[in-house]
Design an enzyme around this catalytic site. Structure first.
Site, PDB file in Angstrom:
ATOM      1  CG  HIS A  68      89.550 -26.414  29.600  1.00 42.01           C
ATOM      2  ND1 HIS A  68      90.409 -25.621  28.440  1.00 42.01           N
ATOM      3  CD2 HIS A  68      90.597 -27.222  29.722  1.00 42.01           C
ATOM      4  CE1 HIS A  68      91.180 -25.754  28.184  1.00 42.01           C
ATOM      5  NE2 HIS A  68      91.697 -27.286  28.132  1.00 42.01           N
ATOM      6  NE  ARG A  84      91.137 -17.915  23.204  1.00 38.87           N
ATOM      7  CZ  ARG A  84      90.967 -19.196  23.879  1.00 38.87           C
ATOM      8  NH1 ARG A  84      91.233 -19.033  23.235  1.00 38.87           N
ATOM      9  NH2 ARG A  84      91.161 -18.391  24.672  1.00 38.87           N
ATOM     10  CG  ASP A  99      85.076 -21.764  25.145  1.00 43.78           C
ATOM     11  OD1 ASP A  99      84.833 -22.451  24.681  1.00 43.78           O
ATOM     12  OD2 ASP A  99      85.688 -22.007  27.136  1.00 43.78           O
ATOM     13  CG  HIS A 151      95.130 -20.546  24.475  1.00 46.81           C
ATOM     14  ND1 HIS A 151      93.818 -19.675  26.258  1.00 46.81           N
ATOM     15  CD2 HIS A 151      95.509 -18.926  24.251  1.00 46.81           C
ATOM     16  CE1 HIS A 151      94.127 -18.269  26.332  1.00 46.81           C
ATOM     17  NE2 HIS A 151      95.173 -18.135  25.051  1.00 46.81           N
ATOM     18  N   GLY A 178      81.693 -18.548  29.865  1.00 43.59           N
ATOM     19  CA  GLY A 178      82.221 -17.675  29.478  1.00 43.59           C
ATOM     20  C   GLY A 178      83.183 -16.426  29.121  1.00 43.59           C
ATOM     21  CG  HIS A 184      91.424 -16.818  30.043  1.00 40.23           C
ATOM     22  ND1 HIS A 184      92.491 -17.065  30.306  1.00 40.23           N
ATOM     23  CD2 HIS A 184      91.103 -17.505  29.487  1.00 40.23           C
ATOM     24  CE1 HIS A 184      93.367 -17.687  29.677  1.00 40.23           C
ATOM     25  NE2 HIS A 184      92.295 -18.806  28.687  1.00 40.23           N
TER      26      HIS A 184
HETATM   27  N1  COA Z   1      81.480 -16.069  37.342  1.00 42.54           N
HETATM   28  C1  COA Z   1      81.689 -15.472  38.349  1.00 42.54           C
HETATM   29  N2  COA Z   1      82.876 -14.493  38.396  1.00 42.54           N
HETATM   30  C2  COA Z   1      83.540 -15.324  38.301  1.00 42.54           C
HETATM   31  C3  COA Z   1      83.523 -15.618  36.953  1.00 42.54           C
HETATM   32  C4  COA Z   1      82.797 -15.581  36.575  1.00 42.54           C
HETATM   33  N3  COA Z   1      82.790 -16.990  34.871  1.00 42.54           N
HETATM   34  N4  COA Z   1      85.313 -15.950  36.484  1.00 42.54           N
HETATM   35  C5  COA Z   1      86.054 -15.791  37.732  1.00 42.54           C
HETATM   36  N5  COA Z   1      84.777 -15.243  38.597  1.00 42.54           N
HETATM   37  C6  COA Z   1      85.531 -14.089  40.228  1.00 42.54           C
HETATM   38  C7  COA Z   1      85.426 -14.791  41.057  1.00 42.54           C
HETATM   39  O1  COA Z   1      84.345 -15.602  41.793  1.00 42.54           O
HETATM   40  C8  COA Z   1      86.647 -15.106  42.171  1.00 42.54           C
HETATM   41  O2  COA Z   1      85.602 -13.785  42.671  1.00 42.54           O
HETATM   42  P1  COA Z   1      86.117 -13.550  44.245  1.00 42.54           P
HETATM   43  O3  COA Z   1      87.409 -13.023  44.276  1.00 42.54           O
HETATM   44  O4  COA Z   1      85.061 -12.788  44.505  1.00 42.54           O
HETATM   45  O5  COA Z   1      85.809 -15.004  44.858  1.00 42.54           O
HETATM   46  C9  COA Z   1      87.263 -14.153  41.348  1.00 42.54           C
HETATM   47  O6  COA Z   1      86.160 -13.651  39.766  1.00 42.54           O
HETATM   48  C10 COA Z   1      88.649 -14.975  40.397  1.00 42.54           C
HETATM   49  O7  COA Z   1      88.322 -15.999  40.370  1.00 42.54           O
HETATM   50  P2  COA Z   1      88.976 -17.333  40.031  1.00 42.54           P
HETATM   51  O8  COA Z   1      87.906 -17.971  39.770  1.00 42.54           O
HETATM   52  O9  COA Z   1      89.675 -17.694  41.353  1.00 42.54           O
HETATM   53  O10 COA Z   1      90.026 -16.884  38.576  1.00 42.54           O
HETATM   54  P3  COA Z   1      90.602 -18.101  38.147  1.00 42.54           P
HETATM   55  O11 COA Z   1      91.932 -17.629  37.382  1.00 42.54           O
HETATM   56  O12 COA Z   1      90.676 -19.509  38.737  1.00 42.54           O
HETATM   57  O13 COA Z   1      89.601 -18.936  37.502  1.00 42.54           O
HETATM   58  C11 COA Z   1      88.335 -19.397  35.237  1.00 42.54           C
HETATM   59  C12 COA Z   1      89.398 -18.695  35.547  1.00 42.54           C
HETATM   60  C13 COA Z   1      87.853 -19.031  33.959  1.00 42.54           C
HETATM   61  C14 COA Z   1      88.035 -20.804  36.582  1.00 42.54           C
HETATM   62  C15 COA Z   1      87.009 -18.411  35.715  1.00 42.54           C
HETATM   63  O14 COA Z   1      86.862 -17.803  35.171  1.00 42.54           O
HETATM   64  C16 COA Z   1      86.106 -19.574  35.293  1.00 42.54           C
HETATM   65  O15 COA Z   1      85.420 -20.861  36.660  1.00 42.54           O
HETATM   66  N6  COA Z   1      84.960 -18.799  34.554  1.00 42.54           N
HETATM   67  C17 COA Z   1      83.831 -19.737  34.117  1.00 42.54           C
HETATM   68  C18 COA Z   1      84.218 -20.684  33.070  1.00 42.54           C
HETATM   69  C19 COA Z   1      84.714 -20.441  31.952  1.00 42.54           C
HETATM   70  O16 COA Z   1      84.195 -19.734  30.860  1.00 42.54           O
HETATM   71  N7  COA Z   1      85.906 -21.322  30.947  1.00 42.54           N
HETATM   72  C20 COA Z   1      86.066 -21.042  29.955  1.00 42.54           C
HETATM   73  C21 COA Z   1      87.363 -20.896  30.151  1.00 42.54           C
HETATM   74  S1  COA Z   1      88.684 -20.068  28.700  1.00 42.54           S
END
Ligand code: COA
Length: 378
Positions: free
Chosen positions: A222, A279, A321, A187, A267, A270
């Site tokens: 991640h 995916r 995930d 990825h 989960g 992204h």
């Molecule tokens: N649950 C709740 N809110 C979420 C979220 C989630 N899984 N993912 C993003 N958001 C919200 C954030 O709280 C933020 O809201 P705000 O602007 O009101 O503060 C906004 O969406 C942007 O999120 P941010 O964390 O800044 O985006 P990012 O691009 O940095 O994060 C991830 C990407 C993957 C880190 C994030 O979506 C996340 O933590 N997801 C859960 C972990 C996960 O499933 N990881 C696997 C990735 S393949």
């Protein structure tokens, strides 16, 4: 440095070229060496996709046969790795076990200090071949079960299931597992792959880069998210006597409460895809097959309830995930084993990047904007 623009998390920063995969967030597509990942998942074995990632082309029958011979000859758990695993408590997280095994395998490899392209492809295949035995044995020892020796009449995915459960794997389950292995394989510049490239850029060796990448993958933001999804399901409560609708209603209520408390729901979301992970549809189809194979509609209820509540509240879509976690659960894997399965798959992508990086290497070393004390006297 006060006016320097800081790109937190390197978000949006393009740091190098790659010919291995292309993530296109606008079209929700993912290509491995030019091929759409969903087509590869439908038509190829994981071995063919591994070959594609490493060599840039799908294998002809002879090339595939040669890869299989090498992979099957390296499946047995190295006794030194077994001893290292046994020296760890059974409470050790399986990702720590994987990380330790990758490190031991590196130090014991005959080509340990050779980072030539020929040595690297040998080491990549050897490490990829060795990982299922590590993951399978670790789950078995935690359950008080003996090791199961590999079978060379089975493909990579089928043998992985065989070594974990010691039962003839069912074709439908092997297929779903194979799909997950292909989807997890690569990825672009995700956190663990970037970690592997940073380590490689120092001219360190392949196993060091993979060991570091495993550490990066462990985190719940991640790879660790596939485990965390199952913790969410467990927290809501899996009730096998419940209908799909009842399960969905409880999941929705749980999600509303969690979002009201500003919880991050693993989960979902992204860094690159903002309108859905390319995916997910393929993995969701595999999960659907497993739900009907194992007769567990209540899990689909939980899945749908969380997904629709998140969509209504925040328009945030699931990532890979999300369907992968419950799929592995249905197959019988312990929750902490989910991310190690991801490791076995992603070794292919990581090592493809580890072999691509040296072709136009530049030490990866960014700058920081200092905001501590001004110079002062001791
Ligand atoms: N649950 C709740 N809110 C979420 C979220 C989630 N899984 N993912 C993003 N958001 C919200 C954030 O709280 C933020 O809201 P705000 O602007 O009101 O503060 C906004 O969406 C942007 O999120 P941010 O964390 O800044 O985006 P990012 O691009 O940095 O994060 C991830 C990407 C993957 C880190 C994030 O979506 C996340 O933590 N997801 C859960 C972990 C996960 O499933 N990881 C696997 C990735 S393949």
């Amino acid at each position: 440095m006060a006016d320097t623009e800081i790109k937190k998390g390197l978000a949006g920063v393009v740091v190098d070229h790659t010919a291995i995969s292309k993530v296109n967030a606008e079209t929700n597509s993912l290509l491995y060496r030019g091929y759409p990942v969903q087509d590869l998942a439908e038509k190829c074995s994981f071995e063919e996709v591994a070959y594609l990632l490493w060599y840039g082309e799908l294998p002809d029958p002879w090339q595939l046969a040669a890869l299989k011979v090498q992979e099957r000859s390296r499946r047995t758990l190295d006794p030194a790795v077994r001893a290292a695993i046994e020296s760890l408590p059974t409470s050790a997280h399986p990702m720590d076990v994987c990380r330790t095994a990758a490190s031991v395998l590196g130090a014991r490899h005959g080509l340990a200090e050779d980072s030539s392209p020929q040595a690297n492809i040998t080491k990549a295949i050897d490490l990829w071949a060795a990982m299922p035995a590590v993951v399978a044995y670790d789950q078995r020892r935690r359950r008080g079960l003996d090791i199961v020796e590999p079978r060379d009449d089975l493909g990579y995915s089928a043998n992985f299931l065989w070594m974990t459960f010691g039962e003839d794997p069912v074709d439908e389950v092997v297929e779903a597992f194979n799909v997950s292995m292909i989807l997890y394989a690569e990825h672009s510049f995700n956190a663990s792959t970037f970690t592997a490239r940073v380590v490689t850029s120092t001219l360190s060796d392949l196993h060091s880069a993979v060991t570091a990448a495993i550490g990066a993958l462990k985190g719940p933001l991640h790879g660790g998210a596939n485990e965390a999804v199952m913790h969410t399901f467990d927290e809501i409560g899996i009730r096998s006597d419940e209908s799909m609708d009842e399960a969905a209603a409880r999941a929705k209520a749980w999600m509303e409460e969690a979002l009201a408390h500003k919880k991050k729901i693993m989960g979902f979301g992204h860094r690159v895809y903002k309108n859905g992970d390319s995916r997910v549809p393929t993995m969701k189809a595999a999960l659907d097959k497993m739900i009907s194979h194992y007769g567990r509609p209540e899990l689909l209820g939980l899945y749908n309830g969380l997904e629709s509540a998140m969509d209504e509240a925040k328009r945030i879509k699931p990532n890979l995930d999300y369907p992968a976690g419950p799929t592995y659960h249905l197959m019988g894997f312990d929750t902490p084993t989910f991310t190690p399965i991801f490791v076995a798959s992603r070794i292919t992508g990581w090592t493809a990047h580890i072999m691509e990086q040296p072709a136009s290497n530049s030490l990866i070393r960014p700058l920081s904007a200092y905001d501590g004390h001004e110079q002062r006297s001791v």
